[in-house]
Design a protein around this motif. Structure first.
Motif, PDB file in Angstrom:
ATOM      1  N   ASN A   1       0.834  -1.204   0.000  1.00  0.00           N
ATOM      2  CA  ASN A   1       0.000   0.000   0.000  1.00  0.00           C
ATOM      3  C   ASN A   1       0.880   1.270   0.000  1.00  0.00           C
ATOM      4  OD1 ASN A   1      -2.157   1.659   0.159  1.00  0.00           O
ATOM      5  ND2 ASN A   1      -2.549   1.305   2.350  1.00  0.00           N
ATOM      6  N   ILE A   2       1.436   1.570  -1.163  1.00  0.00           N
ATOM      7  CA  ILE A   2       2.277   2.774  -1.303  1.00  0.00           C
ATOM      8  C   ILE A   2       1.714   3.567  -2.475  1.00  0.00           C
ATOM      9  CG2 ILE A   2       4.605   3.682  -1.743  1.00  0.00           C
ATOM     10  CD1 ILE A   2       5.700   0.919  -0.809  1.00  0.00           C
ATOM     11  N   LYS A   3       1.414   4.818  -2.255  1.00  0.00           N
ATOM     12  CA  LYS A   3       0.809   5.651  -3.305  1.00  0.00           C
ATOM     13  C   LYS A   3       1.727   5.671  -4.544  1.00  0.00           C
ATOM     14  CE  LYS A   3      -0.967  10.266  -4.081  1.00  0.00           C
ATOM     15  NZ  LYS A   3      -0.780  11.667  -3.737  1.00  0.00           N
ATOM     16  N   GLY A   4       1.155   5.440  -5.691  1.00  0.00           N
ATOM     17  CA  GLY A   4       1.913   5.538  -6.947  1.00  0.00           C
ATOM     18  C   GLY A   4       2.537   4.224  -7.397  1.00  0.00           C
ATOM     19  N   ILE A   5       2.451   3.172  -6.580  1.00  0.00           N
ATOM     20  CA  ILE A   5       3.159   1.927  -6.919  1.00  0.00           C
ATOM     21  C   ILE A   5       2.547   1.235  -8.145  1.00  0.00           C
ATOM     22  CG2 ILE A   5       1.996   0.200  -5.447  1.00  0.00           C
ATOM     23  CD1 ILE A   5       5.028  -0.517  -4.615  1.00  0.00           C
ATOM     24  N   HIS A   6       1.237   1.360  -8.314  1.00  0.00           N
ATOM     25  CA  HIS A   6       0.597   0.711  -9.466  1.00  0.00           C
ATOM     26  C   HIS A   6       1.020   1.365 -10.785  1.00  0.00           C
ATOM     27  CE1 HIS A   6      -2.037  -2.109  -7.378  1.00  0.00           C
ATOM     28  NE2 HIS A   6      -2.018  -1.211  -6.410  1.00  0.00           N
ATOM     29  N   ASP A   7       1.437   2.626 -10.720  1.00  0.00           N
ATOM     30  CA  ASP A   7       1.850   3.326 -11.954  1.00  0.00           C
ATOM     31  C   ASP A   7       3.190   2.814 -12.485  1.00  0.00           C
ATOM     32  OD1 ASP A   7      -0.400   4.859 -11.606  1.00  0.00           O
ATOM     33  OD2 ASP A   7       0.661   6.468 -10.541  1.00  0.00           O
ATOM     34  N   VAL A   8       3.983   2.203 -11.613  1.00  0.00           N
ATOM     35  CA  VAL A   8       5.328   1.779 -12.037  1.00  0.00           C
ATOM     36  C   VAL A   8       5.506   0.267 -12.087  1.00  0.00           C
ATOM     37  CG1 VAL A   8       6.519   3.877 -11.317  1.00  0.00           C
ATOM     38  CG2 VAL A   8       6.153   2.059  -9.637  1.00  0.00           C
ATOM     39  N   TYR A   9       4.561  -0.483 -11.499  1.00  0.00           N
ATOM     40  CA  TYR A   9       4.718  -1.942 -11.457  1.00  0.00           C
ATOM     41  C   TYR A   9       4.552  -2.515 -12.864  1.00  0.00           C
ATOM     42  CZ  TYR A   9       4.514  -6.774  -9.962  1.00  0.00           C
ATOM     43  OH  TYR A   9       4.786  -8.107  -9.806  1.00  0.00           O
ATOM     44  N   GLY A  10       5.570  -3.233 -13.296  1.00  0.00           N
ATOM     45  CA  GLY A  10       5.532  -3.837 -14.634  1.00  0.00           C
ATOM     46  C   GLY A  10       6.227  -2.988 -15.685  1.00  0.00           C
ATOM     47  N   THR A  11       6.543  -1.720 -15.351  1.00  0.00           N
ATOM     48  CA  THR A  11       7.286  -0.894 -16.325  1.00  0.00           C
ATOM     49  C   THR A  11       8.710  -0.636 -15.829  1.00  0.00           C
ATOM     50  OG1 THR A  11       6.212   1.053 -15.356  1.00  0.00           O
ATOM     51  CG2 THR A  11       5.325   0.249 -17.441  1.00  0.00           C
ATOM     52  N   THR A  12       8.850  -0.138 -14.576  1.00  0.00           N
ATOM     53  CA  THR A  12      10.214   0.055 -14.048  1.00  0.00           C
ATOM     54  C   THR A  12      10.402  -0.586 -12.670  1.00  0.00           C
ATOM     55  OG1 THR A  12       9.488   2.261 -13.327  1.00  0.00           O
ATOM     56  CG2 THR A  12      10.807   2.141 -15.347  1.00  0.00           C
ATOM     57  N   VAL A  13       9.316  -1.026 -12.090  1.00  0.00           N
ATOM     58  CA  VAL A  13       9.404  -1.728 -10.798  1.00  0.00           C
ATOM     59  C   VAL A  13       8.789  -3.118 -10.966  1.00  0.00           C
ATOM     60  CG1 VAL A  13       8.607  -1.720  -8.398  1.00  0.00           C
ATOM     61  CG2 VAL A  13       9.369   0.409  -9.452  1.00  0.00           C
ATOM     62  N   PHE A  14       9.526  -4.118 -10.466  1.00  0.00           N
ATOM     63  CA  PHE A  14       9.140  -5.508 -10.728  1.00  0.00           C
ATOM     64  C   PHE A  14       9.292  -6.334  -9.456  1.00  0.00           C
ATOM     65  CE2 PHE A  14      10.933  -3.535 -14.478  1.00  0.00           C
ATOM     66  CZ  PHE A  14       9.984  -3.805 -15.452  1.00  0.00           C
ATOM     67  N   HIS A  15       9.028  -7.631  -9.612  1.00  0.00           N
ATOM     68  CA  HIS A  15       9.233  -8.552  -8.494  1.00  0.00           C
ATOM     69  C   HIS A  15      10.403  -9.501  -8.777  1.00  0.00           C
ATOM     70  CE1 HIS A  15       8.611 -11.647  -5.537  1.00  0.00           C
ATOM     71  NE2 HIS A  15       8.346 -12.530  -6.470  1.00  0.00           N
ATOM     72  N   CYS A  16      10.467  -9.997 -10.016  1.00  0.00           N
ATOM     73  CA  CYS A  16      11.418 -11.083 -10.328  1.00  0.00           C
ATOM     74  C   CYS A  16      12.647 -10.542 -11.066  1.00  0.00           C
ATOM     75  CB  CYS A  16      10.674 -12.127 -11.173  1.00  0.00           C
ATOM     76  SG  CYS A  16      11.744 -13.224 -12.113  1.00  0.00           S
TER      77      CYS A  16
END
Ligand SMILES: Cc1cc2nc3c(=O)[nH]c(=O)nc-3n(C[C@H](O)[C@H](O)[C@H](O)COP(=O)(O)OP(=O)(O)OC[C@H]3O[C@@H](n4cnc5c(N)ncnc54)[C@H](O)[C@@H]3O)c2cc1C
Length: 304
Positions: free
Chosen positions: A117-132
């Motif tokens: 739950n961090i504001k703005g995280i959905h905007d970057v997940y999969g483009t510049t922020v990842f898990h693997c």
């Protein structure tokens, strides 16, 4: 009225489609029911699958569907399965509009992620922020990266991400759950640890620019990795059958991917939590080979 198939596959990702491909090539009457919402749809490119390195997830899937459609005994339907039960040796599967039956069901429905739950995280997940990092570490190599996480796996994860970039800041979004020695170890490797709660991530068109702490402190970062995406099963198989979870959140199966319910199989992410595309596809292949072998031997016995 219900439609009857030899095998119904629930989920048409790498695992389900590869199982359908091999079963189709074995002349088996197969139905794939797929909601078509794979967890990696958020990314622009998938990596690490030989001959498909860098391919868009929707292109990968499109190729898969066109390949299985070449086999007349395979049917692919975009449809969400909403119920599954077994009666007198036969599975009953409810799709969006129709009811299907089969003696064998393969669950290949994958997982879904819940981001911190961090504001703005959905905007970057999969483009510049990842898990693997094996999927996306190369593209972010040597960049100033953020590592988000705060559970017992944190130190191990930081050591892994450090392989791709040594310019790391670890954000625990609250008091870090690591020992004083581990904090010293981070310092020794010039990895900054920020424990203050986070206010937001600032990005432009999916490119992470800044991580902002509650105090207003700004940390320039161009990408990052999230340790815990709180993944959960996409399809609630455990609500329909008494099936245990593994430590990784996958559904427990015996060797060979069969659950303790005869004729019910689980492959891919649903079995492992996170399998990667290649393992998911290979598990689909292996299971299809084993199923067809079993069916062929049974049929031989009946004809003799
Ligand atoms: C951001 C991100 C990036 C990734 N990048 C890579 C990468 O670069 N390389 C790599 O190897 N792996 C990558 N992965 C992992 C990879 O996406 C998974 O390991 C892989 O997709 C698992 O395949 P699967 O067939 O088991 O499940 P999925 O591909 O998730 O497919 C499951 C399918 O089942 C469907 N489904 C779910 N519930 C139902 C239902 N009730 N009825 C009908 N259908 C249903 C879903 O909609 C979906 O189409 C990434 C994952 C993420 C989250």
């Amino acid at each position: 009225m219900s439609e009857q198939y030899e095998v119904v596959i629930i989920g048409g990702g790498a695992a389900g489609l590869n199982a359908a491909l091999v079963l189709g090539r074995s002349k088996r009457n197969v139905l794939v029911l797929d909601e078509n919402k794979a967890r990696n749809n958020v990314t622009k490119a998938s990596h690490g699958y030989l001959t498909r390195d860098g391919v868009k997830p929707e292109e990968f899937k499109g190729i898969g569907i066109s390949e299985i459609n070449a086999y007349p005994s395979v049917t692919y339907k975009e449809s969400k399965v909403t119920s599954l039960y077994k009666e007198e040796g036969l599975f009953h599967i409810q799709g969006d509009e129709r009811h299907y039956t089969a003696k064998r069901v393969i669950v290949a429905t994958g997982m879904k992620d819940s981001l911190p739950n961090i504001k703005g995280i959905h905007d970057v997940y999969g483009t510049t922020v990842f898990h693997c990092p094996y999927c996306d570490g190369w593209e972010r190599r040597e960049e100033p990266l953020a590592v988000f996480g705060n559970d017992p796996g944190l130190m191990d994860y930081v050591k892994l991400i450090y392989n791709w970039s040594q310019d790391l800041i670890v954000f625990t979004n609250g008091p870090a759950q690591i020992s004083e020695d581990e904090k010293k170890d981070l310092k020794l490797h010039s990895v900054k640890l920020i424990e203050e709660p986070l206010r937001e991530l600032v990005s432009v068109n999916g490119d992470l620019k800044e991580v902002i702490g509650a105090s207003g402190e700004v940390y320039d970062r161009s990408g990052g990795f999230i340790l815990d995406t709180s993944e959960a099963q996409s399809f609630p198989l455990h609500e329909y059958f008494d099936i245990e979870f593994t430590e990784m959140g996958g559904y427990y199966t015996k060797e060979g991917c069969e659950t303790l319910v005869e004729g019910l199989y689980v492959i891919g992410d649903s079995r492992h939590g996170f399998s990667g595309l290649l393992k998911a596809a290979s598990e689909g292949y292996e299971l299809a080979v084993a199923l067809n072998h079993e069916l062929a031997v049974n049929e031989w016995g009946k004809r003799g």
